[in-house]
Design an enzyme around this catalytic site. Structure first.
Site, PDB file in Angstrom:
ATOM      1  N   TYR A  70       0.850  -1.200   0.000  1.00  0.00           N
ATOM      2  CA  TYR A  70       0.000   0.000   0.000  1.00  0.00           C
ATOM      3  C   TYR A  70       0.876   1.237   0.000  1.00  0.00           C
ATOM      4  CZ  TYR A  70      -4.989  -0.026  -0.149  1.00  0.00           C
ATOM      5  OH  TYR A  70      -6.262  -0.052  -0.622  1.00  0.00           O
ATOM      6  N   GLU A  72      -0.353   4.900  -0.608  1.00  0.00           N
ATOM      7  CA  GLU A  72      -1.067   6.161  -0.866  1.00  0.00           C
ATOM      8  C   GLU A  72      -0.113   7.344  -0.768  1.00  0.00           C
ATOM      9  OE1 GLU A  72      -4.434   6.293   1.733  1.00  0.00           O
ATOM     10  OE2 GLU A  72      -5.645   5.046   0.427  1.00  0.00           O
ATOM     11  N   ASP A 216      -6.007  13.238 -25.479  1.00  0.00           N
ATOM     12  CA  ASP A 216      -6.187  11.850 -25.045  1.00  0.00           C
ATOM     13  C   ASP A 216      -5.571  10.951 -26.108  1.00  0.00           C
ATOM     14  OD1 ASP A 216      -6.975   9.323 -24.351  1.00  0.00           O
ATOM     15  OD2 ASP A 216      -9.060   9.872 -23.903  1.00  0.00           O
ATOM     16  N   THR A 242      -3.816   5.723 -21.881  1.00  0.00           N
ATOM     17  CA  THR A 242      -3.715   4.377 -21.327  1.00  0.00           C
ATOM     18  C   THR A 242      -2.305   3.887 -21.630  1.00  0.00           C
ATOM     19  OG1 THR A 242      -4.487   3.410 -23.395  1.00  0.00           O
ATOM     20  CG2 THR A 242      -6.156   3.805 -21.710  1.00  0.00           C
ATOM     21  N   LYS A 245      -2.381  -0.015 -24.878  1.00  0.00           N
ATOM     22  CA  LYS A 245      -2.760  -0.129 -26.295  1.00  0.00           C
ATOM     23  C   LYS A 245      -1.478  -0.149 -27.135  1.00  0.00           C
ATOM     24  CE  LYS A 245      -7.262   1.746 -25.085  1.00  0.00           C
ATOM     25  NZ  LYS A 245      -8.237   2.845 -25.202  1.00  0.00           N
ATOM     26  N   ARG A 251      -2.297  -2.985 -18.316  1.00  0.00           N
ATOM     27  CA  ARG A 251      -3.527  -2.197 -18.254  1.00  0.00           C
ATOM     28  C   ARG A 251      -3.355  -1.136 -17.177  1.00  0.00           C
ATOM     29  NH1 ARG A 251      -6.578  -4.648 -21.688  1.00  0.00           N
ATOM     30  NH2 ARG A 251      -8.133  -3.026 -21.488  1.00  0.00           N
TER      31      ARG A 251
HETATM   32  C1  LIG Z   1      -9.266   3.240 -24.341  1.00  0.00           C
HETATM   33  C2  LIG Z   1      -9.540   4.678 -24.213  1.00  0.00           C
HETATM   34  C3  LIG Z   1      -9.875   5.255 -22.981  1.00  0.00           C
HETATM   35  C4  LIG Z   1     -10.255   4.467 -21.768  1.00  0.00           C
HETATM   36  O1  LIG Z   1      -9.406   3.561 -21.284  1.00  0.00           O
HETATM   37  P1  LIG Z   1      -9.905   2.412 -20.292  1.00  0.00           P
HETATM   38  O2  LIG Z   1      -8.598   1.930 -19.787  1.00  0.00           O
HETATM   39  O3  LIG Z   1     -10.667   1.441 -21.122  1.00  0.00           O
HETATM   40  O4  LIG Z   1     -10.730   3.039 -19.225  1.00  0.00           O
HETATM   41  C5  LIG Z   1     -10.000   6.629 -22.916  1.00  0.00           C
HETATM   42  N1  LIG Z   1      -9.833   7.391 -24.003  1.00  0.00           N
HETATM   43  C6  LIG Z   1      -9.544   6.868 -25.207  1.00  0.00           C
HETATM   44  C7  LIG Z   1      -9.372   7.767 -26.365  1.00  0.00           C
HETATM   45  C8  LIG Z   1      -9.395   5.500 -25.360  1.00  0.00           C
HETATM   46  O5  LIG Z   1      -9.133   4.994 -26.564  1.00  0.00           O
END
Ligand SMILES: *Cc1c(COP(=O)(O)O)cnc(C)c1O
Length: 436
Positions: A70, A72, A216, A242, A245, A251
């Site tokens: 933990y 925080e 994003d 994220t 990807k 993840r």
């Molecule tokens: C995948 C994605 C997210 C969200 O990610 P999660 O890990 O599934 O919550 C947010 N914004 C964009 C543009 C994404 O492609």
């Protein structure tokens, strides 16, 4: 699971020690399920553009005893003792993220992309404030202010789309909306955007209208890290991504920002939204960022784009209609409107053929979101297996055959493709998986 007609993999027949000996001994049912998922990932052509294969090194870091802690707070400012090592792990991940993306500040604690985006709202908005983002059915993400998301229920979501004639974002529309609606936050980036994001253009609009710009880059982070897509650094105030990807990490997610917004971002993530960080994920993010800084990853990112471009050409040559006419990145959106088959029917037939995609809305889709007109495909995962551009004509031929078979109800044609897919996958073993 998909129908299997071809020969079983070594994983089902060999006598080697199990990959997960402790779990196999204590919980054979669960170990069996994980083994089945390993075989599924090994044997299928995974074209979902948000998915990938992490390296064995990333898997090891994410399965480590860092899980037991933990922590925080932030490095040097924790609410728990015993952080001598964890502080160094998190600092390593932060430093690597700052260097790789060229941003002043990095927070590596968001649990996933959606909570990372929610933290951006918490950092800059009050409930009811206006956010401008890309419309979900046009290619945006739920968390960019769409109705069913908390971000659209607690904030006032205003949306831009793509032009009907080009399939591309129209920055004049974005500017007009920003001037009229005065959003406090503007999101750029999305989940089904096959074209380059103009970060500089969005930044100019945000500056003019006094909004905070969040880029994003969840889908394209690996391409940016590898130099295969322009960077938002120097343009966006905040970068959300994220890590699982194209970046090929565990993840998880990160928020990067200019120095000006560092404190607001950190306070929004903790204590604003989250408790203890997932330290095993932080370690795996550090491992992935280390890999992403190599020349090999740079080649990977460029190959992802080259494969997508080649696949787009091969599909277009076979009569498929691609949203925006092609791709600049890792992703293609096929509009099946003129094929007399829905996205869902096509996606399910492709799955039976061992080709994993997702059905997706296309801009101005005449069909309903649960059975839309498109399928979304991408090349990050197959490129991680080393499948070359020269194989894209074969992939396009399979997609053509299966979509036609789905329309005609020809299961034998689908089964034939399934066997051929398996052979290609056997020739290109995936990182982190047992070799068949
Ligand atoms: C995948 C994605 C997210 C969200 O990610 P999660 O890990 O599934 O919550 C947010 N914004 C964009 C543009 C994404 O492609």
């Amino acid at each position: 699971m998909t129908t299997r007609t071809s020969t079983p993999t070594a994983a089902t027949t060999d006598t080697a020690a199990p990959r997960h000996p402790a779990l196999t001994a204590s919980d054979p049912e669960l170990a069996g399920l994980i083994g089945a998922e390993e075989r599924l990932q090994a044997d299928t052509l995974r074209l979902i553009p948000s998915e990938n294969y992490v390296s064995a090194a990333v898997l090891e870091a994410s399965g480590s005893v860092l899980q037991n802690k933990y922590s925080e707070g932030y490095p040097g400012k924790r609410y728990y003792e015993g952080q001598q090592v964890i502080d160094r792990v998190e600092t390593l991940a932060i430093r690597r993220a700052q260097a790789l993306f060229g941003m002043d500040h990095a927070n590596v604690q968001p649990y996933s992309g959606s909570p990372a985006n929610l933290a951006a709202y918490l950092a800059f908005l009050q409930p009811g404030d206006t956010v401008l983002g890309m419309s979900l059915p046009m290619g945006g993400h739920l968390t960019h202010g769409w109705d069913v998301s908390a971000t659209g229920r607690w904030f006032r979501g205003v949306r831009y789309g793509v032009r009907r004639d080009t399939g591309r974002i129209d920055l004049d529309e974005v500017r007009d909306l920003a001037r009229a609606e005065r959003p406090r936050l503007i999101f750029c980036g999305g989940t089904a955007v096959p074209r380059t994001i103009d970060f500089a253009g969005f930044a100019e609009i945000a500056r003019e209208t006094g909004a905070v710009l969040v880029a994003d880059i969840a889908h394209i982070a690996g391409l940016i890290a590898g130099g295969a897509h322009p960077s938002p650094a120097g343009h966006a105030d905040v970068v959300s991504t994220t890590t699982h990807k194209t970046l090929r990490g565990p993840r998880g997610a990160m928020l990067l920002s200019t120095a000006e917004h560092a404190r607001a971002i950190d306070r929004a993530v903790f204590p604003g939204l989250q408790g203890g960080p997932h330290n095993q994920t932080t370690a795996a993010i550090a491992a992935a960022l280390g890999e992403a800084a190599t020349a090999g990853f740079c080649s990977y990112a460029h190959q992802v784009v080259a494969n997508a471009r080649t696949l787009a050409e091969e599909l277009t040559a076979r009569g498929f209609d691609l949203v925006s006419g092609g791709t600049d990145n890792h992703l293609l959106l096929i509009d099946l409107t003129d094929k007399d088959v829905s996205g869902k029917v096509a996606a399910k037939a492709l799955d039976r053929a061992g080709i994993v995609v997702n059905y997706n809305t296309v801009p101005y889709d005449p069909r309903k979101p649960f059975d839309p007109s498109g399928i979304r495909i991408g090349t990050p995962a197959l490129t991680s297996r080393g499948v070359p551009a020269s194989a894209m004509s074969t992939v396009a031929t399979w997609i053509t055959a299966v979509v036609e078979a789905a329309r005609a109800g020809d299961e034998a044609a689908i089964a034939k493709v399934r066997g051929e897919v398996k052979d290609l996958m056997d020739a290109h073993p995936a990182p982190g998986l047992p070799v068949s």
